[in-house]
Design a protein around this motif. Structure first.
Motif, PDB file in Angstrom:
ATOM      1  N   ALA A  27      -2.266  18.471  -4.257  1.00  0.00           N
ATOM      2  CA  ALA A  27      -2.594  17.293  -5.074  1.00  0.00           C
ATOM      3  C   ALA A  27      -1.663  16.131  -4.730  1.00  0.00           C
ATOM      4  O   ALA A  27      -2.102  14.978  -4.639  1.00  0.00           O
ATOM      5  N   ALA A  28      -0.363  16.426  -4.511  1.00  0.00           N
ATOM      6  CA  ALA A  28       0.585  15.376  -4.137  1.00  0.00           C
ATOM      7  C   ALA A  28       0.210  14.767  -2.788  1.00  0.00           C
ATOM      8  O   ALA A  28       0.251  13.547  -2.600  1.00  0.00           O
ATOM      9  N   LEU A  29      -0.202  15.644  -1.843  1.00  0.00           N
ATOM     10  CA  LEU A  29      -0.620  15.173  -0.509  1.00  0.00           C
ATOM     11  C   LEU A  29      -1.851  14.267  -0.617  1.00  0.00           C
ATOM     12  O   LEU A  29      -1.861  13.134  -0.100  1.00  0.00           O
ATOM     13  N   CYS A  30      -2.886  14.755  -1.321  1.00  0.00           N
ATOM     14  CA  CYS A  30      -4.132  13.986  -1.456  1.00  0.00           C
ATOM     15  C   CYS A  30      -3.870  12.679  -2.199  1.00  0.00           C
ATOM     16  O   CYS A  30      -4.365  11.622  -1.807  1.00  0.00           O
ATOM     17  N   GLY A  52       1.067   9.638  -5.227  1.00  0.00           N
ATOM     18  CA  GLY A  52       1.510  10.981  -4.845  1.00  0.00           C
ATOM     19  C   GLY A  52       2.356  11.612  -5.942  1.00  0.00           C
ATOM     20  O   GLY A  52       2.144  12.774  -6.319  1.00  0.00           O
ATOM     21  N   VAL A  53       3.321  10.838  -6.484  1.00  0.00           N
ATOM     22  CA  VAL A  53       4.191  11.347  -7.553  1.00  0.00           C
ATOM     23  C   VAL A  53       3.362  11.611  -8.817  1.00  0.00           C
ATOM     24  O   VAL A  53       3.509  12.658  -9.466  1.00  0.00           O
ATOM     25  N   ALA A  54       2.431  10.685  -9.150  1.00  0.00           N
ATOM     26  CA  ALA A  54       1.605  10.851 -10.357  1.00  0.00           C
ATOM     27  C   ALA A  54       0.768  12.133 -10.261  1.00  0.00           C
ATOM     28  O   ALA A  54       0.700  12.906 -11.218  1.00  0.00           O
ATOM     29  N   CYS A  55       0.144  12.364  -9.102  1.00  0.00           N
ATOM     30  CA  CYS A  55      -0.671  13.576  -8.921  1.00  0.00           C
ATOM     31  C   CYS A  55       0.202  14.815  -9.013  1.00  0.00           C
ATOM     32  O   CYS A  55      -0.189  15.815  -9.621  1.00  0.00           O
ATOM     33  N   PHE A  56       1.412  14.741  -8.419  1.00  0.00           N
ATOM     34  CA  PHE A  56       2.319  15.892  -8.469  1.00  0.00           C
ATOM     35  C   PHE A  56       2.653  16.230  -9.924  1.00  0.00           C
ATOM     36  O   PHE A  56       2.565  17.384 -10.335  1.00  0.00           O
ATOM     37  N   ALA A  91       0.832  -1.206   0.000  1.00  0.00           N
ATOM     38  CA  ALA A  91       0.000   0.000   0.000  1.00  0.00           C
ATOM     39  C   ALA A  91       0.862   1.251   0.000  1.00  0.00           C
ATOM     40  O   ALA A  91       0.515   2.258  -0.622  1.00  0.00           O
ATOM     41  N   LEU A  92       2.036   1.192   0.691  1.00  0.00           N
ATOM     42  CA  LEU A  92       2.939   2.347   0.738  1.00  0.00           C
ATOM     43  C   LEU A  92       3.516   2.646  -0.647  1.00  0.00           C
ATOM     44  O   LEU A  92       3.711   3.807  -1.010  1.00  0.00           O
ATOM     45  N   VAL A  93       3.787   1.574  -1.421  1.00  0.00           N
ATOM     46  CA  VAL A  93       4.316   1.763  -2.777  1.00  0.00           C
ATOM     47  C   VAL A  93       3.259   2.452  -3.639  1.00  0.00           C
ATOM     48  O   VAL A  93       3.546   3.407  -4.374  1.00  0.00           O
ATOM     49  N   HIS A  94       1.993   1.982  -3.502  1.00  0.00           N
ATOM     50  CA  HIS A  94       0.901   2.614  -4.261  1.00  0.00           C
ATOM     51  C   HIS A  94       0.712   4.069  -3.824  1.00  0.00           C
ATOM     52  O   HIS A  94       0.413   4.935  -4.651  1.00  0.00           O
ATOM     53  N   ALA A  95       0.853   4.326  -2.523  1.00  0.00           N
ATOM     54  CA  ALA A  95       0.712   5.695  -2.004  1.00  0.00           C
ATOM     55  C   ALA A  95       1.762   6.607  -2.627  1.00  0.00           C
ATOM     56  O   ALA A  95       1.436   7.691  -3.137  1.00  0.00           O
ATOM     57  N   ALA A  96       3.027   6.142  -2.613  1.00  0.00           N
ATOM     58  CA  ALA A  96       4.111   6.963  -3.174  1.00  0.00           C
ATOM     59  C   ALA A  96       3.895   7.185  -4.666  1.00  0.00           C
ATOM     60  O   ALA A  96       4.049   8.312  -5.170  1.00  0.00           O
ATOM     61  N   ALA A  97       3.502   6.119  -5.382  1.00  0.00           N
ATOM     62  CA  ALA A  97       3.302   6.232  -6.834  1.00  0.00           C
ATOM     63  C   ALA A  97       2.175   7.220  -7.153  1.00  0.00           C
ATOM     64  O   ALA A  97       2.309   8.067  -8.043  1.00  0.00           O
TER      65      ALA A  97
END
Ligand SMILES: [Zn+2]
Length: 256
Positions: free
Chosen positions: A185-188, A159-163, A151-157
């Motif tokens: 957007a990166a936070l959300c 976050g980067v995609a939204c950024f 889940a952390l990998v998906h969260a980071a991915a």
């Protein structure tokens, strides 16, 4: 989640909401959120602890300062009540109790950011950073407790995609969006991504659709001109909260 957990979340939400009214009032003015204690904005008298109970004090004092009788804005109890209801909803909707603290921190940060953006057209970086750091650490704790390291990998991915997506939007439509929106957007995206890629997509799309529809409605009814700036933060915050609470249901309806 048990009724007790939901009730405790609501009480914590009232207290956090009370703190958020201080954040919303003082952070844009560049004042300390720790000292001095709460004061009446009209006469400057320090507010006693007994008069600083969330929502209840406002109702008992009938929305007026004890010393000078000046009306106290309804946004104070409204912020406290909204935060309490959001904390209850997060506790009621999320599947594991380990997930609740991180998403309550997110909800609190989004309440403050949306309120500040509405009145100042700004998303203060410290509020985004504190929400991301505290909430992010709680996501790591939740991942460890429930063995959901992916889940952390998906969260980071996410976050980067939204950024990246919002940074491109920021460059393409400079007037419509501030750089604070890119950080938000990166936070959300990070918090939504932890719940799943589809939940992230739903949250961001809801925010963009709601902002676009509101902008069109304001233009069509002549309430705003072409050059008026619409704060994007409250829409992204609302879309994110909706996706945290109902993301999987909306994803099934939209994406099959
Ligand atoms: Zn007063």
């Amino acid at each position: 989640m048990s009724a007790l957990t939901i009730a405790v979340s609501g009480v914590v939400g009232l207290a956090v909401g009370s703190f958020l009214t201080v954040v919303v009032h003082r952070v844009p003015a560049g004042e300390s959120i720790v000292a001095p204690g709460s004061r009446c904005p009209s006469c400057g008298t320090s507010i006693r602890a007994a008069d600083n109970v969330p929502v209840l004090s406002y109702l008992l004092r009938r929305g007026r300062c004890r010393s000078c009788g000046a009306p106290i804005g309804a946004r104070y109890p409204a912020t406290e009540l909204a935060t309490a209801l959001l904390f209850c909803a997060v506790a009621a909707r999320l599947p594991s109790p380990w997930d609740v603290p991180a998403y309550c921190v997110l909800a609190a940060g989004l309440v403050a950011l949306a309120a500040i953006d509405l009145s100042h057209l700004r998303l203060p970086t410290p509020v985004i950073l504190v929400t991301g750091t505290v909430g992010g650490l709680l996501l790591v704790v939740a991942s460890a407790a429930t063995h959901q390291w992916t889940a952390l990998v998906h969260a980071a991915a996410a976050g980067v995609a939204c950024f990246v997506v919002f940074a491109l939007l920021f460059v393409a439509a400079r007037r419509a969006m501030g750089y604070g929106d890119v950080r938000l957007a990166a936070l959300c995206g990070t918090f939504l991504g932890w719940l799943g890629d589809r939940v992230a997509l739903v949250g961001v799309l809801l925010g963009i659709v709601a902002a676009g529809a509101t902008a069109l409605a304001l233009l069509a009814t002549g309430r705003a001109g072409r050059k008026a700036r619409l704060p994007f933060g409250p829409f992204l915050a609302a879309g994110t909260i909706a996706a945290v609470l109902y993301g999987p249901t909306i994803a099934r309806a939209w994406l099959g």
